[in-house]
Design a protein around this motif. Structure first.
Motif, PDB file in Angstrom:
ATOM      1  N   ALA A  11       0.850  -1.190   0.000  1.00  0.00           N
ATOM      2  CA  ALA A  11       0.000   0.000   0.000  1.00  0.00           C
ATOM      3  C   ALA A  11       0.884   1.237   0.000  1.00  0.00           C
ATOM      4  CB  ALA A  11      -0.919   0.016   1.214  1.00  0.00           C
ATOM      5  N   ARG A  12       0.307   2.320  -0.486  1.00  0.00           N
ATOM      6  CA  ARG A  12       1.011   3.609  -0.553  1.00  0.00           C
ATOM      7  C   ARG A  12       0.106   4.647   0.103  1.00  0.00           C
ATOM      8  NH1 ARG A  12       1.512   7.774  -4.484  1.00  0.00           N
ATOM      9  NH2 ARG A  12       3.648   8.583  -4.732  1.00  0.00           N
ATOM     10  N   GLU A  13       0.599   5.303   1.139  1.00  0.00           N
ATOM     11  CA  GLU A  13      -0.227   6.248   1.885  1.00  0.00           C
ATOM     12  C   GLU A  13       0.367   7.651   1.805  1.00  0.00           C
ATOM     13  OE1 GLU A  13      -0.737   4.758   5.849  1.00  0.00           O
ATOM     14  OE2 GLU A  13      -1.652   2.870   5.162  1.00  0.00           O
ATOM     15  N   GLU A  14      -0.508   8.636   1.554  1.00  0.00           N
ATOM     16  CA  GLU A  14      -0.076  10.025   1.416  1.00  0.00           C
ATOM     17  C   GLU A  14      -0.559  10.838   2.616  1.00  0.00           C
ATOM     18  OE1 GLU A  14      -1.305  11.605  -2.325  1.00  0.00           O
ATOM     19  OE2 GLU A  14      -0.406   9.964  -3.496  1.00  0.00           O
ATOM     20  N   PHE A  15       0.300  11.725   3.093  1.00  0.00           N
ATOM     21  CA  PHE A  15      -0.021  12.550   4.256  1.00  0.00           C
ATOM     22  C   PHE A  15       0.386  13.998   4.014  1.00  0.00           C
ATOM     23  CE2 PHE A  15       0.788   8.254   5.789  1.00  0.00           C
ATOM     24  CZ  PHE A  15      -0.303   8.016   6.613  1.00  0.00           C
ATOM     25  N   ASN A  16      -0.388  14.890   4.597  1.00  0.00           N
ATOM     26  CA  ASN A  16      -0.028  16.304   4.598  1.00  0.00           C
ATOM     27  C   ASN A  16       0.777  16.622   5.847  1.00  0.00           C
ATOM     28  OD1 ASN A  16      -1.483  16.946   2.187  1.00  0.00           O
ATOM     29  ND2 ASN A  16      -3.383  16.916   3.382  1.00  0.00           N
ATOM     30  N   ASP A  17       1.372  17.778   5.871  1.00  0.00           N
ATOM     31  CA  ASP A  17       2.203  18.172   7.008  1.00  0.00           C
ATOM     32  C   ASP A  17       1.429  18.073   8.321  1.00  0.00           C
ATOM     33  OD1 ASP A  17       4.496  19.277   8.321  1.00  0.00           O
ATOM     34  OD2 ASP A  17       3.454  21.204   8.404  1.00  0.00           O
ATOM     35  N   GLY A  18       1.988  17.354   9.289  1.00  0.00           N
ATOM     36  CA  GLY A  18       1.372  17.235  10.604  1.00  0.00           C
ATOM     37  C   GLY A  18       0.367  16.111  10.737  1.00  0.00           C
ATOM     38  N   ASP A  19       0.038  15.434   9.642  1.00  0.00           N
ATOM     39  CA  ASP A  19      -0.923  14.331   9.713  1.00  0.00           C
ATOM     40  C   ASP A  19      -0.361  13.182  10.558  1.00  0.00           C
ATOM     41  OD1 ASP A  19      -2.695  15.675   8.144  1.00  0.00           O
ATOM     42  OD2 ASP A  19      -2.437  14.427   6.354  1.00  0.00           O
ATOM     43  N   LEU A  20      -1.267  12.562  11.324  1.00  0.00           N
ATOM     44  CA  LEU A  20      -0.880  11.449  12.182  1.00  0.00           C
ATOM     45  C   LEU A  20      -0.765  10.154  11.375  1.00  0.00           C
ATOM     46  CD1 LEU A  20      -0.489  10.423  15.161  1.00  0.00           C
ATOM     47  CD2 LEU A  20      -2.941   9.935  15.143  1.00  0.00           C
ATOM     48  N   ILE A  21       0.351   9.468  11.550  1.00  0.00           N
ATOM     49  CA  ILE A  21       0.535   8.158  10.927  1.00  0.00           C
ATOM     50  C   ILE A  21       0.201   7.064  11.934  1.00  0.00           C
ATOM     51  CG2 ILE A  21       2.169   6.605   9.789  1.00  0.00           C
ATOM     52  CD1 ILE A  21       3.677   9.127   8.861  1.00  0.00           C
ATOM     53  N   PHE A  22       0.778   7.149  13.124  1.00  0.00           N
ATOM     54  CA  PHE A  22       0.329   6.320  14.238  1.00  0.00           C
ATOM     55  C   PHE A  22       0.685   7.029  15.543  1.00  0.00           C
ATOM     56  CE2 PHE A  22       4.426   4.220  12.961  1.00  0.00           C
ATOM     57  CZ  PHE A  22       5.181   4.505  14.091  1.00  0.00           C
ATOM     58  N   GLU A  23      -0.007   6.627  16.610  1.00  0.00           N
ATOM     59  CA  GLU A  23       0.113   7.328  17.888  1.00  0.00           C
ATOM     60  C   GLU A  23       0.759   6.443  18.950  1.00  0.00           C
ATOM     61  OE1 GLU A  23      -2.687  10.372  20.505  1.00  0.00           O
ATOM     62  OE2 GLU A  23      -3.620   8.854  19.238  1.00  0.00           O
TER      63      GLU A  23
END
Length: 227
Positions: free
Chosen positions: A6-18
């Motif tokens: 899978a390929r996941e896109e995030f914007n600045d500051g987005d949470l990937i995991f906590e």
């Protein structure tokens, strides 16, 4: 190299995991970067920045523990999720002794990171190896088990059928020389349904005490004087 599923896109500051969340995905940064932070006295402390080509998330997979830190995108970021099957096959191909060595290294790294970031000093109620008999209701059945370690704020329950994360339940905890069990409202914070090291990392679930009477808490303090 491992295959990408899978390929996941995030914007600045987005949470990937906590931090402390369950999860065993392993990621590789394709573009951008990822900040890794730990919560210390209510503040997010950056312990590492993961850059293009680097892998992260492997500690939870190898040691079968909750996420040891929080990961967020630094700028526009794309990460690849690596094929868990291929990773599992590679890891399973190692001898049991080598797998234990890898897990020991991961736990030492976690301890070193906690200490350097100040987390080592945050635990007001230290966990200690302590075996208490206990029981809890799961569906219509009462399950009996015992603790692996305990503090005045929670414990780890050895069970081959751990409850789901977030599940709230009442725990009956028997202390030595007490005829009646303590009745403690509890919540499952994480679980470990499988393990290759049943001695040091048994299957079961980590629970947090959410409500306990003053009288029962005082009894628990006597049984756990390090609290």
């Amino acid at each position: 190299m491992f295959e990408v599923v899978a390929r996941e896109e995030f914007n600045d500051g987005d949470l990937i995991f906590e931090e402390d969340a369950a999860g065993d995905k392993i990621y590789q940064v394709e573009t951008g970067a990822v900040t890794v932070t730990k919560k210390v006295y209510g503040e997010d402390i950056v312990v590492e920045v993961i850059r293009k080509g680097e892998i992260f998330g492997e500690m939870s997979y190898i040691a079968k523990i909750p996420r040891t830190a929080t990961a967020r995108a630094l700028g526009a970021t794309v990460v690849n999720v690596l094929d868990p099957g291929a990773i599992r096959d590679e890891f399973s191909g190692l001898s049991q002794g080598m797998r234990q060595i890898f897990r020991s290294l991961v736990m030492r790294l976690k301890k070193a990171t906690d200490t350097s970031s100040g987390v080592h000093f945050l635990r007001k109620e230290p966990r200690m190896k302590k075996m208490f008999s206990l029981s809890f209701l799961a569906g219509d059945a009462i399950r009996e088990s015992y603790s692996h370690d305990a503090s005045c704020g929670g414990l780890f329950i050895k069970t081959d059928r751990p409850l789901d994360i977030g599940r709230e339940f009442e725990l009956s905890l028997w202390l030595p020389n007490h005829p009646k069990p303590l009745k403690i409202k509890s919540k499952v914070m994480w679980n470990r349904p499988k393990t290759d090291d049943p001695i040091e990392m048994p299957v079961g679930m980590g629970v947090q005490f959410t409500s306990i009477s003053r009288d029962d808490y005082e009894k628990l303090q006597v049984a756990l004087p390090e609290c």
